[in-house]
Motif scaffolding. Structure first.
Motif, PDB file in Angstrom:
ATOM      1  N   GLY A 278      41.515  35.353  33.811  1.00  0.00           N
ATOM      2  CA  GLY A 278      40.892  34.294  33.030  1.00  0.00           C
ATOM      3  C   GLY A 278      40.455  34.795  31.663  1.00  0.00           C
ATOM      4  O   GLY A 278      40.748  35.923  31.275  1.00  0.00           O
ATOM      5  N   ASP A 279      39.725  33.952  30.913  1.00  0.00           N
ATOM      6  CA  ASP A 279      39.236  34.357  29.590  1.00  0.00           C
ATOM      7  C   ASP A 279      37.709  34.364  29.569  1.00  0.00           C
ATOM      8  O   ASP A 279      37.060  33.840  30.479  1.00  0.00           O
ATOM      9  CB  ASP A 279      39.791  33.436  28.497  1.00  0.00           C
ATOM     10  CG  ASP A 279      39.389  31.977  28.696  1.00  0.00           C
ATOM     11  OD1 ASP A 279      38.183  31.680  28.608  1.00  0.00           O
ATOM     12  OD2 ASP A 279      40.271  31.132  28.940  1.00  0.00           O
ATOM     13  N   LEU A 280      37.123  34.954  28.536  1.00  0.00           N
ATOM     14  CA  LEU A 280      35.664  35.085  28.467  1.00  0.00           C
ATOM     15  C   LEU A 280      34.971  33.738  28.320  1.00  0.00           C
ATOM     16  O   LEU A 280      33.847  33.569  28.778  1.00  0.00           O
ATOM     17  CB  LEU A 280      35.272  36.013  27.316  1.00  0.00           C
ATOM     18  CG  LEU A 280      35.640  37.496  27.486  1.00  0.00           C
ATOM     19  CD1 LEU A 280      35.051  38.318  26.343  1.00  0.00           C
ATOM     20  CD2 LEU A 280      35.147  38.049  28.825  1.00  0.00           C
ATOM     21  N   PRO A 321      35.792  33.733  22.251  1.00  0.00           N
ATOM     22  CA  PRO A 321      35.842  34.032  23.695  1.00  0.00           C
ATOM     23  C   PRO A 321      37.101  33.518  24.392  1.00  0.00           C
ATOM     24  O   PRO A 321      37.624  34.185  25.290  1.00  0.00           O
ATOM     25  CB  PRO A 321      34.590  33.349  24.236  1.00  0.00           C
ATOM     26  CG  PRO A 321      33.640  33.358  23.084  1.00  0.00           C
ATOM     27  CD  PRO A 321      34.495  33.139  21.865  1.00  0.00           C
ATOM     28  N   ALA A 322      37.607  32.350  23.989  1.00  0.00           N
ATOM     29  CA  ALA A 322      38.778  31.768  24.658  1.00  0.00           C
ATOM     30  C   ALA A 322      40.036  32.607  24.453  1.00  0.00           C
ATOM     31  O   ALA A 322      40.989  32.489  25.225  1.00  0.00           O
ATOM     32  CB  ALA A 322      39.017  30.345  24.150  1.00  0.00           C
ATOM     33  N   ASN A 323      40.055  33.450  23.429  1.00  0.00           N
ATOM     34  CA  ASN A 323      41.233  34.279  23.152  1.00  0.00           C
ATOM     35  C   ASN A 323      41.106  35.698  23.687  1.00  0.00           C
ATOM     36  O   ASN A 323      41.960  36.538  23.423  1.00  0.00           O
ATOM     37  CB  ASN A 323      41.499  34.332  21.641  1.00  0.00           C
ATOM     38  CG  ASN A 323      42.167  33.071  21.136  1.00  0.00           C
ATOM     39  OD1 ASN A 323      42.655  32.266  21.918  1.00  0.00           O
ATOM     40  ND2 ASN A 323      42.182  32.879  19.832  1.00  0.00           N
ATOM     41  N   ILE A 324      40.035  35.969  24.432  1.00  0.00           N
ATOM     42  CA  ILE A 324      39.855  37.289  25.041  1.00  0.00           C
ATOM     43  C   ILE A 324      40.113  37.151  26.544  1.00  0.00           C
ATOM     44  O   ILE A 324      39.309  36.568  27.269  1.00  0.00           O
ATOM     45  CB  ILE A 324      38.440  37.853  24.792  1.00  0.00           C
ATOM     46  CG1 ILE A 324      38.106  37.825  23.299  1.00  0.00           C
ATOM     47  CG2 ILE A 324      38.338  39.259  25.352  1.00  0.00           C
ATOM     48  CD1 ILE A 324      39.039  38.650  22.441  1.00  0.00           C
ATOM     49  N   LEU A 325      41.250  37.664  27.000  1.00  0.00           N
ATOM     50  CA  LEU A 325      41.649  37.537  28.402  1.00  0.00           C
ATOM     51  C   LEU A 325      41.286  38.785  29.195  1.00  0.00           C
ATOM     52  O   LEU A 325      41.152  39.879  28.635  1.00  0.00           O
ATOM     53  CB  LEU A 325      43.164  37.298  28.483  1.00  0.00           C
ATOM     54  CG  LEU A 325      43.738  36.147  27.646  1.00  0.00           C
ATOM     55  CD1 LEU A 325      45.235  36.008  27.925  1.00  0.00           C
ATOM     56  CD2 LEU A 325      43.013  34.848  27.936  1.00  0.00           C
ATOM     57  N   LEU A 326      41.156  38.625  30.507  1.00  0.00           N
ATOM     58  CA  LEU A 326      40.858  39.751  31.399  1.00  0.00           C
ATOM     59  C   LEU A 326      42.046  40.017  32.309  1.00  0.00           C
ATOM     60  O   LEU A 326      42.706  39.079  32.774  1.00  0.00           O
ATOM     61  CB  LEU A 326      39.632  39.438  32.264  1.00  0.00           C
ATOM     62  CG  LEU A 326      38.254  39.753  31.673  1.00  0.00           C
ATOM     63  CD1 LEU A 326      37.928  38.745  30.567  1.00  0.00           C
ATOM     64  CD2 LEU A 326      37.170  39.703  32.745  1.00  0.00           C
ATOM     65  N   ASP A 327      42.303  41.301  32.568  1.00  0.00           N
ATOM     66  CA  ASP A 327      43.353  41.644  33.527  1.00  0.00           C
ATOM     67  C   ASP A 327      42.751  41.740  34.925  1.00  0.00           C
ATOM     68  O   ASP A 327      41.548  41.497  35.120  1.00  0.00           O
ATOM     69  CB  ASP A 327      44.081  42.932  33.116  1.00  0.00           C
ATOM     70  CG  ASP A 327      43.188  44.171  33.154  1.00  0.00           C
ATOM     71  OD1 ASP A 327      42.098  44.131  33.776  1.00  0.00           O
ATOM     72  OD2 ASP A 327      43.580  45.198  32.564  1.00  0.00           O
ATOM     73  N   GLU A 328      43.565  42.113  35.888  1.00  0.00           N
ATOM     74  CA  GLU A 328      43.098  42.126  37.285  1.00  0.00           C
ATOM     75  C   GLU A 328      42.066  43.215  37.551  1.00  0.00           C
ATOM     76  O   GLU A 328      41.372  43.183  38.570  1.00  0.00           O
ATOM     77  CB  GLU A 328      44.294  42.308  38.221  1.00  0.00           C
ATOM     78  CG  GLU A 328      45.083  43.584  37.991  1.00  0.00           C
ATOM     79  CD  GLU A 328      46.314  43.671  38.867  1.00  0.00           C
ATOM     80  OE1 GLU A 328      47.104  44.601  38.678  1.00  0.00           O
ATOM     81  OE2 GLU A 328      46.479  42.807  39.737  1.00  0.00           O
ATOM     82  N   HIS A 329      41.926  44.185  36.615  1.00  0.00           N
ATOM     83  CA  HIS A 329      40.942  45.261  36.781  1.00  0.00           C
ATOM     84  C   HIS A 329      39.663  44.999  35.991  1.00  0.00           C
ATOM     85  O   HIS A 329      38.747  45.822  35.997  1.00  0.00           O
ATOM     86  CB  HIS A 329      41.547  46.592  36.337  1.00  0.00           C
ATOM     87  CG  HIS A 329      42.795  46.961  37.079  1.00  0.00           C
ATOM     88  ND1 HIS A 329      42.800  47.233  38.437  1.00  0.00           N
ATOM     89  CD2 HIS A 329      44.080  47.084  36.658  1.00  0.00           C
ATOM     90  CE1 HIS A 329      44.040  47.511  38.823  1.00  0.00           C
ATOM     91  NE2 HIS A 329      44.830  47.428  37.760  1.00  0.00           N
ATOM     92  N   GLY A 330      39.595  43.861  35.277  1.00  0.00           N
ATOM     93  CA  GLY A 330      38.387  43.511  34.545  1.00  0.00           C
ATOM     94  C   GLY A 330      38.349  43.984  33.104  1.00  0.00           C
ATOM     95  O   GLY A 330      37.326  43.821  32.436  1.00  0.00           O
ATOM     96  N   HIS A 331      39.439  44.572  32.615  1.00  0.00           N
ATOM     97  CA  HIS A 331      39.490  44.994  31.215  1.00  0.00           C
ATOM     98  C   HIS A 331      39.982  43.838  30.354  1.00  0.00           C
ATOM     99  O   HIS A 331      40.734  42.980  30.818  1.00  0.00           O
ATOM    100  CB  HIS A 331      40.416  46.205  31.049  1.00  0.00           C
ATOM    101  CG  HIS A 331      39.888  47.441  31.703  1.00  0.00           C
ATOM    102  ND1 HIS A 331      38.884  48.206  31.135  1.00  0.00           N
ATOM    103  CD2 HIS A 331      40.206  48.048  32.870  1.00  0.00           C
ATOM    104  CE1 HIS A 331      38.617  49.231  31.936  1.00  0.00           C
ATOM    105  NE2 HIS A 331      39.405  49.150  32.994  1.00  0.00           N
ATOM    106  N   VAL A 332      39.559  43.812  29.084  1.00  0.00           N
ATOM    107  CA  VAL A 332      39.881  42.681  28.222  1.00  0.00           C
ATOM    108  C   VAL A 332      41.064  42.985  27.313  1.00  0.00           C
ATOM    109  O   VAL A 332      41.371  44.138  27.018  1.00  0.00           O
ATOM    110  CB  VAL A 332      38.669  42.255  27.353  1.00  0.00           C
ATOM    111  CG1 VAL A 332      37.484  41.903  28.213  1.00  0.00           C
ATOM    112  CG2 VAL A 332      38.301  43.332  26.338  1.00  0.00           C
TER     113      VAL A 332
END
Length: 436
Positions: A278-280, A321-332
């Protein structure tokens, strides 16, 4: 019926994700075939013409790095400890735990510095030794502890050793890969396309799996008719160019990078890093504001992503925030480079971005600006994630003109803590990259 189709799409997508994690290449339905080694001469001339036959350009590419390492370890008659030293430094820089980093730092110092000092074979600058010794004496282990050694290591690797590499069979293999990369013709048949994972103004984003490697990606498909109808040709082409510029090198883990691009009769397709977290903006709306510790972690990673762009003379212009995505490990990762701009030759002056995050110089028509505009947006984004609202949205106003007026005048009580947040952001948060 629609619900059943959605469930089946989800199951298909999840099964593909599981397959990609367990030896994806072994499950691949296609195999990569390299061209004949005779392409070396043609490719060498092409790479020379493009200015690509130098150590820094080749070493920064994954395949170039691996083949150079193979040459050093298996072809060179003389040992090359500098490469091992470099790998140990890079591994050290990624360690999050301070105690573990302290132990590894001591091991590196003993094996690559102290041992050579005792045998009078240490060929590095005295200032580099003094820098490391000073920090270790104080029991300090910053992530850049061995940074002074990097350029000296490169100076050795890019010398006569690199000239011998260019004459070797390993460089021939590099030319084969570059030829394949240059002539690769991808189509939809090269991917198994699964469910939609996002939507945009010009199209959709799908989860997909590449047939020959089994690796999962995000496929961003832009509809040509929609692009033409909304006169978005320039934006689409610009995004393709910007993605190409940032998706180079091995040190860009905090940007959603592009691996492939192709088109069909009705779509433009970008194959991007897959982000499942998801995104921030979504997490802010679901779980409320972030605490300071969480914010330092995410901010440090965003800083590194922005610096990667700025080193390539790219100003992002749409940090939110909408353009900052997270990977499956929680990094952005920073995503969506449609509004990014190259300022290496001419500084931009267009007023583009999202209201509430745009810097005053961006809002001021006709005023040229550079990467500094991103740091203003960065401060606004941090404020939003810590406070839950933009520093320029007093009384929940949605009037764009009012937001722009407040941005230009810095007016309003909501800005009471903003200047210190913005001005101190870079310097107070940058060291936190060691925890990222």
């Amino acid at each position: 019926m629609a619900d059943l189709e959605a469930v089946l799409a989800d199951v298909s997508y999840l099964m593909a994700m599981e397959k990609s994690k367990s030896t994806p290449a072994a499950r691949a339905s296609k195999k990569i075939i390299l061209p004949d080694p005779s392409v070396r001469s043609v490719m060498h001339k092409h790479l020379e013409k493009m200015g690509e036959v130098n150590f820094d350009k080749i070493f920064s590419q994954k395949i170039g790095y691996l083949l150079y390492k193979d040459f050093v370890e298996n072809v060179c008659e003389d040992p090359v400890p500098q490469l091992k030293f470099y790998e140990e430094i890079k591994a050290y820089e990624k360690i999050e735990n301070k105690e573990e980093r302290r132990k590894v730092a001591r091991d590196i110092y003993d094996n690559f510095i102290m041992k050579e000092l005792l045998s009078n074979s240490h060929a590095y600058n005295e200032e580099s030794v003094a820098y490391v010794q000073k920090h270790l004496t104080k029991n300090e282990v910053p992530t850049d502890l061995f940074e002074p050694y990097i350029e000296e290591i490169f100076a050795h690797l890019r010398g006569d050793l690199f000239n011998r590499y260019v004459e070797s069979d390993k460089y021939t293999r590099f030319c084969q890969w570059k030829n394949l990369e240059l002539n690769i013709q991808l189509t939809m048949n090269d991917f198994s396309v699964h469910r939609i994972i996002g939507r945009g103004g010009f199209g959709e984003v799908y989860g997909c799996r590449k047939a020959d490697t089994g690796k999962m990606y995000a496929m961003k498909c832009l509809d040509k008719k929609r692009i033409k109808m909304k006169q978005g040709e320039t934006l689409a082409l610009n995004e393709r160019i910007m993605l190409s510029l940032v998706s180079t090198g091995i040190d860009c883990p905090f940007i959603v990078c592009m691996t492939y691009a192709f088109h069909t009769p009705d779509k433009l397709c970008f194959i991007l890093d897959l982000m499942n977290g998801g995104d921030l903006h979504y997490h802010l709306s679901q779980h409320g504001v972030f605490n300071e510790q969480e914010m330092r972690f995410y901010a440090a990673e965003v800083i590194l992503g922005l610096e990667h762009m700025h080193r390539r003379y790219i100003v992002y212009r749409d940090l939110k925030p909408a353009n900052i995505l997270l990977d499956e490990h929680g990094h952005v990762r920073i995503s969506d480079l449609g509004l990014a701009c190259d300022f290496s030759k001419k500084k931009p002056h267009a007023s583009v971005g999202t209201h509430g995050y745009m810097a005053p110089e961006v809002l001021s028509k006709g005023t040229a600006y550079d990467s500094s505009a991103d740091w203003f947006s960065f401060g606004c984004m941090l404020y939003k994630l810590l406070k839950g609202h933009s520093p320029f949205r007093q009384h929940k106003t949605r009037d764009k003109h009012e937001i722009d007026r407040m941005t230009l005048t810095m007016d309003g009580s909501s800005l009471a803590c903003y200047p210190s947040l913005f001005c101190g952001t870079y310097f107070t948060l940058a060291p936190a990259s060691s925890t990222a």
